[in-house]
Motif scaffolding. Sequence first.
Motif, PDB file in Angstrom:
ATOM      1  N   GLY A   1      10.488  15.210 -59.859  1.00  0.00           N
ATOM      2  CA  GLY A   1       9.292  15.606 -59.101  1.00  0.00           C
ATOM      3  C   GLY A   1       8.091  14.746 -59.452  1.00  0.00           C
ATOM      4  N   GLU A   2       7.902  14.498 -60.759  1.00  0.00           N
ATOM      5  CA  GLU A   2       6.770  13.662 -61.193  1.00  0.00           C
ATOM      6  C   GLU A   2       6.946  12.216 -60.735  1.00  0.00           C
ATOM      7  OE1 GLU A   2       6.406  14.334 -65.419  1.00  0.00           O
ATOM      8  OE2 GLU A   2       5.247  16.171 -65.129  1.00  0.00           O
ATOM      9  N   LEU A   3       8.203  11.773 -60.675  1.00  0.00           N
ATOM     10  CA  LEU A   3       8.472  10.405 -60.210  1.00  0.00           C
ATOM     11  C   LEU A   3       8.105  10.266 -58.726  1.00  0.00           C
ATOM     12  CD1 LEU A   3       9.582   7.595 -60.861  1.00  0.00           C
ATOM     13  CD2 LEU A   3      11.876   8.437 -60.353  1.00  0.00           C
ATOM     14  N   LEU A   4       8.444  11.277 -57.935  1.00  0.00           N
ATOM     15  CA  LEU A   4       8.108  11.227 -56.503  1.00  0.00           C
ATOM     16  C   LEU A   4       6.595  11.249 -56.282  1.00  0.00           C
ATOM     17  CD1 LEU A   4      10.820  13.629 -55.021  1.00  0.00           C
ATOM     18  CD2 LEU A   4      10.695  11.146 -54.770  1.00  0.00           C
ATOM     19  N   ASN A   5       5.877  11.866 -57.231  1.00  0.00           N
ATOM     20  CA  ASN A   5       4.411  11.903 -57.129  1.00  0.00           C
ATOM     21  C   ASN A   5       3.740  10.767 -57.901  1.00  0.00           C
ATOM     22  OD1 ASN A   5       4.147  14.221 -55.490  1.00  0.00           O
ATOM     23  ND2 ASN A   5       4.659  15.505 -57.243  1.00  0.00           N
ATOM     24  N   PHE A   6       4.541   9.822 -58.392  1.00  0.00           N
ATOM     25  CA  PHE A   6       4.004   8.630 -59.069  1.00  0.00           C
ATOM     26  C   PHE A   6       3.846   7.556 -57.992  1.00  0.00           C
ATOM     27  CE2 PHE A   6       4.526   4.735 -61.702  1.00  0.00           C
ATOM     28  CZ  PHE A   6       3.518   4.969 -62.625  1.00  0.00           C
ATOM     29  N   TYR A   7       2.685   7.571 -57.337  1.00  0.00           N
ATOM     30  CA  TYR A   7       2.503   6.744 -56.138  1.00  0.00           C
ATOM     31  C   TYR A   7       2.229   5.276 -56.489  1.00  0.00           C
ATOM     32  CZ  TYR A   7       1.878  11.450 -54.273  1.00  0.00           C
ATOM     33  OH  TYR A   7       2.053  12.771 -53.967  1.00  0.00           O
ATOM     34  N   PRO A   8       2.624   4.353 -55.594  1.00  0.00           N
ATOM     35  CA  PRO A   8       2.346   2.926 -55.844  1.00  0.00           C
ATOM     36  C   PRO A   8       0.846   2.667 -56.017  1.00  0.00           C
ATOM     37  CG  PRO A   8       3.879   3.206 -54.008  1.00  0.00           C
ATOM     38  CD  PRO A   8       3.361   4.566 -54.336  1.00  0.00           C
ATOM     39  N   ARG A   9       0.503   1.688 -56.866  1.00  0.00           N
ATOM     40  CA  ARG A   9      -0.916   1.338 -57.045  1.00  0.00           C
ATOM     41  C   ARG A   9      -1.349   0.290 -56.014  1.00  0.00           C
ATOM     42  NH1 ARG A   9      -1.504  -3.632 -59.144  1.00  0.00           N
ATOM     43  NH2 ARG A   9       0.203  -4.518 -60.355  1.00  0.00           N
ATOM     44  N   ALA A  10      -0.343  -0.412 -55.428  1.00  0.00           N
ATOM     45  CA  ALA A  10      -0.642  -1.430 -54.403  1.00  0.00           C
ATOM     46  C   ALA A  10       0.638  -1.690 -53.607  1.00  0.00           C
ATOM     47  CB  ALA A  10      -1.126  -2.714 -55.070  1.00  0.00           C
ATOM     48  N   TYR A  11       0.522  -2.556 -52.592  1.00  0.00           N
ATOM     49  CA  TYR A  11       1.688  -2.892 -51.759  1.00  0.00           C
ATOM     50  C   TYR A  11       1.702  -4.389 -51.476  1.00  0.00           C
ATOM     51  CZ  TYR A  11       1.789   2.132 -50.942  1.00  0.00           C
ATOM     52  OH  TYR A  11       1.840   3.488 -51.132  1.00  0.00           O
ATOM     53  N   GLU A  12       2.913  -4.931 -51.376  1.00  0.00           N
ATOM     54  CA  GLU A  12       3.082  -6.312 -50.919  1.00  0.00           C
ATOM     55  C   GLU A  12       3.610  -6.240 -49.491  1.00  0.00           C
ATOM     56  OE1 GLU A  12       5.835  -7.989 -53.691  1.00  0.00           O
ATOM     57  OE2 GLU A  12       4.326  -8.216 -55.279  1.00  0.00           O
ATOM     58  N   ASP A  13       2.873  -6.822 -48.555  1.00  0.00           N
ATOM     59  CA  ASP A  13       3.270  -6.740 -47.145  1.00  0.00           C
ATOM     60  C   ASP A  13       4.176  -7.918 -46.794  1.00  0.00           C
ATOM     61  OD1 ASP A  13       3.581  -6.372 -44.489  1.00  0.00           O
ATOM     62  OD2 ASP A  13       1.444  -6.254 -43.996  1.00  0.00           O
ATOM     63  N   TRP A  14       5.489  -7.625 -46.698  1.00  0.00           N
ATOM     64  CA  TRP A  14       6.462  -8.667 -46.363  1.00  0.00           C
ATOM     65  C   TRP A  14       6.788  -8.675 -44.870  1.00  0.00           C
ATOM     66  CZ3 TRP A  14      10.866  -9.187 -50.544  1.00  0.00           C
ATOM     67  CH2 TRP A  14      10.295  -9.204 -51.832  1.00  0.00           C
ATOM     68  N   THR A  15       6.031  -7.926 -44.090  1.00  0.00           N
ATOM     69  CA  THR A  15       6.340  -7.857 -42.651  1.00  0.00           C
ATOM     70  C   THR A  15       5.746  -9.051 -41.912  1.00  0.00           C
ATOM     71  OG1 THR A  15       4.363  -6.504 -42.239  1.00  0.00           O
ATOM     72  CG2 THR A  15       6.419  -5.333 -42.664  1.00  0.00           C
ATOM     73  N   SER A  16       4.780  -9.740 -42.559  1.00  0.00           N
ATOM     74  CA  SER A  16       4.162 -10.904 -41.928  1.00  0.00           C
ATOM     75  C   SER A  16       4.691 -12.154 -42.630  1.00  0.00           C
ATOM     76  CB  SER A  16       2.634 -10.806 -42.075  1.00  0.00           C
ATOM     77  OG  SER A  16       2.032 -11.959 -41.572  1.00  0.00           O
ATOM     78  N   VAL A  17       5.648 -12.850 -42.014  1.00  0.00           N
ATOM     79  CA  VAL A  17       6.337 -13.990 -42.652  1.00  0.00           C
ATOM     80  C   VAL A  17       5.692 -15.298 -42.202  1.00  0.00           C
ATOM     81  CG1 VAL A  17       8.553 -15.174 -42.915  1.00  0.00           C
ATOM     82  CG2 VAL A  17       8.477 -12.674 -42.798  1.00  0.00           C
ATOM     83  N   GLU A  18       5.390 -16.168 -43.191  1.00  0.00           N
ATOM     84  CA  GLU A  18       4.717 -17.449 -42.899  1.00  0.00           C
ATOM     85  C   GLU A  18       5.686 -18.611 -43.072  1.00  0.00           C
ATOM     86  OE1 GLU A  18       2.458 -19.153 -41.124  1.00  0.00           O
ATOM     87  OE2 GLU A  18       1.122 -17.556 -41.827  1.00  0.00           O
ATOM     88  N   LYS A  19       5.500 -19.673 -42.289  1.00  0.00           N
ATOM     89  CA  LYS A  19       6.317 -20.888 -42.432  1.00  0.00           C
ATOM     90  C   LYS A  19       5.793 -21.715 -43.612  1.00  0.00           C
ATOM     91  CE  LYS A  19       9.067 -20.550 -38.793  1.00  0.00           C
ATOM     92  NZ  LYS A  19      10.529 -20.422 -38.978  1.00  0.00           N
ATOM     93  N   ILE A  20       6.680 -22.445 -44.290  1.00  0.00           N
ATOM     94  CA  ILE A  20       6.304 -23.220 -45.479  1.00  0.00           C
ATOM     95  C   ILE A  20       5.217 -24.247 -45.161  1.00  0.00           C
ATOM     96  CG2 ILE A  20       7.172 -24.975 -47.120  1.00  0.00           C
ATOM     97  CD1 ILE A  20       9.746 -23.300 -47.359  1.00  0.00           C
ATOM     98  N   GLU A  21       5.282 -24.869 -43.983  1.00  0.00           N
ATOM     99  CA  GLU A  21       4.290 -25.911 -43.659  1.00  0.00           C
ATOM    100  C   GLU A  21       2.869 -25.348 -43.531  1.00  0.00           C
ATOM    101  OE1 GLU A  21       5.115 -27.788 -39.916  1.00  0.00           O
ATOM    102  OE2 GLU A  21       4.853 -25.936 -38.745  1.00  0.00           O
ATOM    103  N   ASN A  22       2.741 -24.018 -43.341  1.00  0.00           N
ATOM    104  CA  ASN A  22       1.406 -23.425 -43.153  1.00  0.00           C
ATOM    105  C   ASN A  22       0.780 -22.863 -44.433  1.00  0.00           C
ATOM    106  OD1 ASN A  22       1.622 -23.925 -40.403  1.00  0.00           O
ATOM    107  ND2 ASN A  22       2.584 -21.929 -39.992  1.00  0.00           N
TER     108      ASN A  22
END
Length: 669
Positions: free
Chosen positions: A21-42
């Motif tokens: 229960g405590e683990l489920l309520n141990f919320y992330p402190r931040a997020y990495e957004d991997w939904t926006s993918v960039e090309k190497i040349e950019n």
Amino acid sequence: MKGIGEKRAELFSKLGVNSVGELLNFYPRAYEDWTSVEKIENLLEGGTYCIKAVLGSPVSDALIGGGRILSKATVYDDTGKLRLVWFNNRYISRMLVYGGEYFFFGKITVDNYGAQMLSPTFAPVAKGAMIHPVYRTTAGLVSKSISAAVEQSLKLLPETVNDPIPEQIRKKYGLCGLRQALCDIHFPKTREALECARKRLVTEELLVLNLGMRSLKRHSRGVSGVKIKRDYSKEFESLLPFELTGAQRRAVADCVSDITKSGAPMNRLIQGDVGSGKTAVAASICYTAAKNGFQAAFMAPTEILARQHFDNLSALLENTSLRVELLTGSLKESEKKRVREGLSSGEVDLVIGTHALITDKTEFKSLGVAVTDEQHRFGVAQRAKLLGKGENPHLMVMSATPIPRTLGLIIFGDLDISVIDELPPSRKPVKTVLRGAADRKKIYSFIKREIAQGRQAFIVCPLIEEGELDVASAEEYAAELMLNDFSDIPVAVVHGKTKADEKERIMADFAANKYSLLVSTTVIEVGVDVPNASVMMIENAERFGLSQLHQLRGRVGRGKFQSYCVLVSDNRNPVTEERLRVMCSTNDGFRIADEDLKMRGPGDFFGERQHGLPQMSIADFADTKSLELSQKIADEIIFIYKDLRNDELRLLNAEVERLFARGGQNTLN
């Protein structure tokens, strides 16, 4: 749980996680957004990106200084190649397969060999582009391990999770169910899903706090043994050499209503800006209590402030039948004994003092009203100790720290609130200006002109860093002034390391005009009342919160002369400048408090959590929208269900109990 043995369980325990229960309520402190993918040349230097690339070379490990490992690999997409670098991660070569396609997320740096991504996190492309949680960690337990444990925990949740918030309330206010909120706060598929989960969990946490504080208020009431039948506030007002403002009269009326019309003890916060006249309101209620045959106690945070209150009230009540006394730690033992005997016999009607009022030796015959000045300086325990001196007496707490109303309702949830929101007409607003360090000599010349006219001034030096007073700078600064610009003027210096009795003596001498200039750290934020002081100069003003600057500014402008506050800062950060410009544009403490909350968050108001509020897991007190929403929902729940013990609210009531047990409060029911 699979993968969690005794050692790893100990590491989780360090983070306050001891159950699923405590683990489920141990919320992330931040997020990495991997939904926006960039090309190497950019990719640009300094940016943080997610790329989708193939591992073009096996990972190579090399030993570097100190027995550390440097791991390197090359990846490519259809636009170019990129080097990846990891430090001291001996498992990387086993985790990445040559020729495999992965998402990599990290920061781009550039050196003599070109661009590289430093210590990226990664996942196989088959897992899909996601928003990845980042957890608070401890030595030996990385975010990825916590994430894996959370993923396992979520699988243990039943399909239908019992929800503490009734469905009709959830639907009305657009809150998602608890199961969805828990899944999406840890592993959201989209930004929208994350926002929806956050709204639900933040609202619930603030709602639980809100309902808990209301319960505390209800349970703290009891029945007072102090029966006050007659209102003497008009008689008291006739003793004053000035007219009360409308706001002061309203505050007096609120208090009179509390102490005469209800069997419960008054629990009221009088909140008003510096100089708004809270003391006159307190004195009026003390007068009414004394004229009804009860005693009143007025507790101030410092000896010098207690003495000033005593001097003012003694003069005011000189020609009445009331006996007023002072009780502080520095009095001679014989004096303390005399005052205490007067209190226990009932001969003393009003006592003004410091912590000496709450020692075991101090006993009252019939304490009717207890007043504490500057509530944020006293803990809840000290307040309770003073109240324990009587039979459930009436309580008034005063604060010059303006707190936004919604936040105030939560911090002081066990108190009713009266706000004195106007200043007496005799008070001239303090003129506030922002200047750079290059103008320092001009400012000194201005201060000297004010002193030549008989005025006094403060110069405040900041903290080096939180919790550490810049003692050397305050002393060195004062020494420099005494040797140079102010060599012909009496200068005093106080700081956090100045002994208490020495500080009291210096402040008292400054109040008596024995010094023209006081160089100080923030120890003068609350304390001495010097109507003759007309200039407040604050060095490195950007290091202070707006509310603290407003408190410091309140040390001047207390007399009949025009007063000035000079903020000195060379910080040209646009946000910092905007904060300081707010100070120059208004003297309204409540507007300043709102701005401070928006810009800096609640740190200024909570300090070292002296209010005893339970610790929040996800909610932020600076989020006024959520505060207001939780307030609204709490009102509706009380309206519909009448009582938290209603069967439909048993889960919500359990959450209230759990939160307050975690915060060290007594149980509520």
